[in-house]
Design a protein around this motif. Structure first.
Motif, PDB file in Angstrom:
ATOM      1  N   LEU A 132       0.726  -1.449   0.182  1.00 19.31           N
ATOM      2  CA  LEU A 132       0.073  -0.074  -0.109  1.00 19.31           C
ATOM      3  C   LEU A 132       0.741   1.146   0.116  1.00 19.31           C
ATOM      4  N   MET A 133       1.878   1.315   0.397  1.00 16.13           N
ATOM      5  CA  MET A 133       2.828   2.346   0.612  1.00 16.13           C
ATOM      6  C   MET A 133       4.175   2.294   0.005  1.00 16.13           C
ATOM      7  N   PRO A 134       4.365   1.602  -1.111  1.00 20.81           N
ATOM      8  CA  PRO A 134       5.898   1.528  -1.785  1.00 20.81           C
ATOM      9  C   PRO A 134       6.586   2.853  -1.932  1.00 20.81           C
ATOM     10  N   GLY A 135       5.880   3.820  -2.350  1.00 22.45           N
ATOM     11  CA  GLY A 135       6.476   5.112  -2.463  1.00 22.45           C
ATOM     12  C   GLY A 135       7.061   5.786  -1.182  1.00 22.45           C
ATOM     13  N   SER A 136       6.622   5.486   0.082  1.00 17.32           N
ATOM     14  CA  SER A 136       7.121   6.014   1.258  1.00 17.32           C
ATOM     15  C   SER A 136       8.642   5.431   1.531  1.00 17.32           C
ATOM     16  N   PHE A 137       8.901   4.213   1.106  1.00 14.98           N
ATOM     17  CA  PHE A 137      10.244   3.891   1.297  1.00 14.98           C
ATOM     18  C   PHE A 137      11.115   4.392   0.329  1.00 14.98           C
ATOM     19  N   ARG A 138      10.688   4.657  -0.831  1.00 14.00           N
ATOM     20  CA  ARG A 138      11.643   5.689  -1.689  1.00 14.00           C
ATOM     21  C   ARG A 138      11.884   6.851  -1.291  1.00 14.00           C
ATOM     22  N   LYS A 139      10.802   7.517  -0.760  1.00 16.90           N
ATOM     23  CA  LYS A 139      10.773   8.863  -0.382  1.00 16.90           C
ATOM     24  C   LYS A 139      11.782   9.030   0.864  1.00 16.90           C
ATOM     25  N   GLN A 140      11.881   7.904   1.774  1.00 15.28           N
ATOM     26  CA  GLN A 140      12.421   8.074   2.863  1.00 15.28           C
ATOM     27  C   GLN A 140      14.005   7.939   2.412  1.00 15.28           C
ATOM     28  N   SER A 141      14.147   7.025   1.530  1.00 19.42           N
ATOM     29  CA  SER A 141      15.544   6.878   1.059  1.00 19.42           C
ATOM     30  C   SER A 141      16.189   8.173   0.359  1.00 19.42           C
ATOM     31  N   GLN A 142      15.294   8.975  -0.315  1.00 21.69           N
ATOM     32  CA  GLN A 142      15.716  10.037  -1.001  1.00 21.69           C
ATOM     33  C   GLN A 142      16.039  11.292   0.154  1.00 21.69           C
ATOM     34  N   GLN A 143      15.340  11.094   1.191  1.00 18.89           N
ATOM     35  CA  GLN A 143      15.149  12.050   2.250  1.00 18.89           C
ATOM     36  C   GLN A 143      16.555  12.015   2.901  1.00 18.89           C
ATOM     37  N   HIS A 144      17.081  10.679   3.125  1.00 12.50           N
ATOM     38  CA  HIS A 144      18.253  10.321   3.901  1.00 12.50           C
ATOM     39  C   HIS A 144      19.473  10.839   3.001  1.00 12.50           C
ATOM     40  N   MET A 145      19.500  10.674   1.559  1.00  9.86           N
ATOM     41  CA  MET A 145      20.187  11.091   0.863  1.00  9.86           C
ATOM     42  C   MET A 145      20.664  12.500   0.830  1.00  9.86           C
ATOM     43  N   GLN A 146      19.460  13.365   0.749  1.00 10.70           N
ATOM     44  CA  GLN A 146      19.381  14.809   0.625  1.00 10.70           C
ATOM     45  C   GLN A 146      19.928  15.387   2.036  1.00 10.70           C
ATOM     46  N   ASP A 147      19.710  14.580   3.147  1.00  6.53           N
ATOM     47  CA  ASP A 147      20.101  15.005   4.594  1.00  6.53           C
ATOM     48  C   ASP A 147      21.518  14.873   4.510  1.00  6.53           C
ATOM     49  N   PHE A 148      22.145  13.929   3.903  1.00  5.48           N
ATOM     50  CA  PHE A 148      23.688  13.578   3.739  1.00  5.48           C
ATOM     51  C   PHE A 148      24.099  14.654   2.909  1.00  5.48           C
ATOM     52  N   LYS A 149      23.661  14.947   1.615  1.00  6.15           N
ATOM     53  CA  LYS A 149      24.105  15.967   1.035  1.00  6.15           C
ATOM     54  C   LYS A 149      24.459  17.413   1.776  1.00  6.15           C
ATOM     55  N   ALA A 150      23.047  17.708   2.595  1.00  2.00           N
ATOM     56  CA  ALA A 150      23.117  18.969   3.333  1.00  2.00           C
ATOM     57  C   ALA A 150      24.285  18.991   4.448  1.00  2.00           C
ATOM     58  N   PHE A 151      24.326  17.697   4.998  1.00  2.00           N
ATOM     59  CA  PHE A 151      25.444  17.650   5.971  1.00  2.00           C
ATOM     60  C   PHE A 151      26.794  17.791   5.454  1.00  2.00           C
ATOM     61  N   ALA A 152      27.060  16.923   4.278  1.00  2.00           N
ATOM     62  CA  ALA A 152      28.340  16.964   3.830  1.00  2.00           C
ATOM     63  C   ALA A 152      28.714  18.492   3.202  1.00  2.00           C
ATOM     64  N   GLU A 153      27.847  18.785   2.431  1.00  2.34           N
ATOM     65  CA  GLU A 153      28.185  20.359   1.552  1.00  2.34           C
ATOM     66  C   GLU A 153      28.141  21.466   2.623  1.00  2.34           C
TER      67      GLU A 153
END
Length: 163
Positions: A132-153
């Motif tokens: 029922l919520m496959p998009g939520s997993f992809r969205k959470q993964s993308q959020q982790h990557m965006q958070d890492f980018k903001a942290f790293a940069e």
């Protein structure tokens, strides 16, 4: 369920690989992480099993993570043609996930991070969540990557945003 997320980071690949592999940095960009501690082995090394605890609101989920690939082992002075691979399997909470991260040079001082995720669910509730919520997993993964980018940069710490 399988999906791929990508993000470009304005840092050299060696620096991105070092930050991703540093256990001291994880709480700064991985939302909800409470604990990430090796049960056996050395953090980030192939074969190491770690206890990982995430919190979302009042709920906690405990998982076991196993590092299945890290190539190259030495993250300093990686030749340009070498792709950095970091793979892990996580089990717990009615699911099993395999994540395959690849870091490639995207240009001078730029890194392309490609993360392939695969989830399998057990139990009625988790199977329903997966359906029922496959998009939520992809969205959470993308959020982790965006958070890492903001942290790293920019040095942004997700813990400060939560306060």
């Amino acid at each position: 369920m399988k999906y791929v997320n990508t993000i470009e980071i304005a840092l050299p690949r060696e620096r991105v690989a070092q930050l991703l592999a540093d256990p001291e940095q994880l709480p700064k960009w991985l939302r909800g992480m409470v604990v990430h501690e090796p049960v056996n082995g050395v953090h980030g090394q192939v074969g190491t099993k770690s206890r990982v605890v995430f919190r979302s609101g009042q709920q906690e989920m405990e998982l076991t993570e196993t590092i299945t690939r890290r190539d190259p082992v030495d993250l300093n002075e990686i030749p340009a043609e070498v792709v950095v691979h970091y793979e892990r399997e996580t089990v717990g909470g009615g699911m099993r996930s395999v994540v395959r991260d690849r870091l490639t040079e995207a240009g001078p001082e730029r890194t392309l991070w490609e993360s392939e995720s695969e989830f399998r669910f057990s139990g009625v509730v988790m199977r329903l969540v997966g359906l029922l919520m496959p998009g939520s997993f992809r969205k959470q993964s993308q959020q982790h990557m965006q958070d890492f980018k903001a942290f790293a940069e920019q040095g942004k710490d997700v813990r400060e945003a939560a306060d």
